[in-house]
Design a protein around this motif. Structure first.
Motif, PDB file in Angstrom:
ATOM      1  N   LYS A   2       0.847  -1.290   0.111  1.00  0.00           N
ATOM      2  CA  LYS A   2      -0.040   0.065   0.058  1.00  0.00           C
ATOM      3  C   LYS A   2       0.866   1.222  -0.212  1.00  0.00           C
ATOM      4  O   LYS A   2       0.491   2.153  -0.481  1.00  0.00           O
ATOM      5  N   SER A   3       1.845   1.219   0.563  1.00  0.00           N
ATOM      6  CA  SER A   3       2.959   2.310   0.586  1.00  0.00           C
ATOM      7  C   SER A   3       3.402   2.571  -0.793  1.00  0.00           C
ATOM      8  O   SER A   3       3.615   3.838  -1.403  1.00  0.00           O
ATOM      9  N   PHE A   4       3.710   1.585  -1.698  1.00  0.00           N
ATOM     10  CA  PHE A   4       4.040   1.898  -3.112  1.00  0.00           C
ATOM     11  C   PHE A   4       2.926   2.295  -3.739  1.00  0.00           C
ATOM     12  O   PHE A   4       3.045   3.206  -4.767  1.00  0.00           O
ATOM     13  N   VAL A   5       1.687   1.840  -3.611  1.00  0.00           N
ATOM     14  CA  VAL A   5       0.479   2.314  -4.501  1.00  0.00           C
ATOM     15  C   VAL A   5       0.114   3.773  -3.890  1.00  0.00           C
ATOM     16  O   VAL A   5       0.028   4.428  -5.080  1.00  0.00           O
ATOM     17  N   THR A   6       0.389   4.168  -2.812  1.00  0.00           N
ATOM     18  CA  THR A   6       0.154   5.463  -2.304  1.00  0.00           C
ATOM     19  C   THR A   6       1.113   6.484  -2.947  1.00  0.00           C
ATOM     20  O   THR A   6       0.759   7.398  -3.509  1.00  0.00           O
TER      21      THR A   6
END
Length: 239
Positions: A163-167
């Motif tokens: 989710k950090s990558f997607v954000t």
């Protein structure tokens, strides 16, 4: 209990009240959230206010205070409403299920461009929709039917990394700002002139300048992150 006693608290700590009719129609918290989400999707998060949501519902702003005390509580309802939209995690193994989480999260960000910014607000408690969302992730990644499955203590690391990558991808100006102008001649000319005029040799060595700025690199980036998760949890890159 008076309205003021709730002012600084989470909406989830505020006892839910029985819907009260306003102008002949009774509303629920979910009705407020749905109206506010639609408003933010249409006009942006900055225009969402108690007054605007009330106007869209055809009631007075004071009527909203039967259900919530502040705009912050309204935002909590909005965030939880969007979390509840995410599809159940799918896939035959841990990697495909994490990939599903990443892609579905990006879809939410694209469907609700304000959502990623609302998530950055400090303090709000997770609501029922968000807790069900997390529960789905834990169950999907610790499922005995998949091999290997993640240990419960590794789920937070794996999902948080994805989710950090997607954000970061969603907030990256190269994907959020430049991409809609792919192929625009003025953009091409600007990039060409800036690179050539400033001696940016590193970029000159890259074939296809505009492609570097406008290519959708989400899938390849996600696979690199998944390789890293595999190496951290199981050793090796995996596939």
């Amino acid at each position: 209990m008076s309205t003021g006693e709730h002012t600084h608290g989470s909406v989830w700590l505020r006892p839910a009240r029985t819907p009260r009719a306003a102008k002949g129609q009774a509303f629920t918290r979910d009705d407020l959230a749905s109206s506010a989400v639609a408003l933010a999707d249409r006009d942006g998060l900055e225009v969402v206010s108690m007054r605007r949501v009330a106007a869209d519902l055809g009631i007075t702003a004071m009527s909203l205070y039967w259900y919530i005390d502040t705009k912050d509580q309204l935002l909590e309802l909005m965030v939880d409403r969007v979390f509840a939209e995410q599809r159940p995690t799918s896939g035959d193994d841990w990697r495909s299920r994490l990939r599903s989480i990443g892609r579905d999260t990006l879809e939410l960000y694209r469907a609700h461009p304000w959502f990623v910014h609302a998530l950055g607000r400090p303090g709000p408690l997770p609501g029922p929709g968000q807790l069900r969302h997390w529960n789905d992730h834990v169950r999907a990644l610790t499922d005995p039917a998949i091999t290997p499955r993640l240990a419960p203590q590794d789920v937070t690391l794996a999902v948080g990394t994805i989710k950090s990558f997607v954000t970061g991808y969603a907030l990256n100006p190269a994907t959020a700002v430049l991409t809609p102008y792919a192929g625009h001649p003025q953009i091409d000319q600007y990039l060409r002139d800036t690179v050539l005029g400033n001696g940016l040799d590193g970029l000159l060595s890259v074939a296809g300048l505009r492609h570097r700025f406008t290519e959708d690199r989400f899938d390849s980036g996600l696979e690199i992150v998944l390789d890293g998760v595999h190496a951290r949890l199981f050793g090796g890159a995996g596939s």
